[in-house]
Design an enzyme around this catalytic site. Sequence first.
Site, PDB file in Angstrom:
ATOM      1  N   PRO A  89       0.833  -1.204   0.000  1.00 20.07           N
ATOM      2  CA  PRO A  89       0.000   0.000   0.000  1.00 20.07           C
ATOM      3  C   PRO A  89       0.867   1.253   0.000  1.00 20.07           C
ATOM      4  CG  PRO A  89      -0.781  -1.597   1.621  1.00 20.07           C
ATOM      5  CD  PRO A  89       0.535  -2.094   1.134  1.00 20.07           C
ATOM      6  N   GLU A  90       0.579   2.164  -0.928  1.00 21.02           N
ATOM      7  CA  GLU A  90       1.313   3.420  -1.012  1.00 21.02           C
ATOM      8  C   GLU A  90       0.410   4.560  -0.534  1.00 21.02           C
ATOM      9  OE1 GLU A  90       4.398   3.586  -1.575  1.00 21.02           O
ATOM     10  OE2 GLU A  90       4.908   1.706  -2.559  1.00 21.02           O
TER      11      GLU A  90
END
Length: 271
Positions: free
Chosen positions: A2-3
């Site tokens: 997840p960014e």
Amino acid sequence: MPELPEVETTVRGIYPWLIDQEITTVNVYNAAMRWPIPPEVNDLTGVRICHVSRRAKYILIELSNQAHLILHLGMSGVIRVVDANESLLKHDHFELVLSHGKALRLNDPRRFGCVLMTNQPLDDHKLLSKLGPEPLSEHFSGRWLKQQAKNKQTLIKNFIMNNQVVVGVGNIYAAESLFLAGIRPTRKVSNISLKQYQQLAQVIKGVLQQAIEVGGTTLKDFKNIDGKPGYFKQELQVYGRAGEACYACGKSIKSLIIGQRASCYCPGCQK
């Protein structure tokens, strides 16, 4: 992994479920995360949640006892808000049961995420104190990038992925931003003009904002709190497209390793 857009999507999803809710129970099912979950979290019963926000890829939960919970999704973490009586899933490691009957649960198969608690000012915390500006803030600009690049010989892709320069520009969004700005990932930062940096800063803001609006990018593990994937993958121009034709010029997308990460670019569009 997840960014920033995925974390921002998560924060926006959990915010209305957490605000002004009292924590009725804390359950730690597996404390062995990236750093051990501190036993002090068990003292949060009766504490109210005042605010939920994001700094870089950290989720910050402000509490009425002046403390903060700091959560990170690691490589594969997902936060869900579910009915408190719903059965646990495999890899559900941490849970806050709330006064309205819902529960916030952190599920993390690889356990690279974290749940920490601090009573110190967030800007002084060791995980947050050296972070660069938020990319969607007014503090992040082409002029800022040019200033940070002074006297450096770093490659531009590594540069914009450095959290002390700007937070949250991960591998996917760095590749896409450099493509849209027409800059090869192998360019040295000292050889890029202020005008190019100004364009790059605007592109980064646009790419991240667009990704947030469609719920992030699902490549393998990430899903939103309602279990739905992010749809930015459908917008990718170069990332993961090595050997395919560029949508803009038709040339074959190239791939190389930069900073131990696969980096895709178009030799026709990026100079």
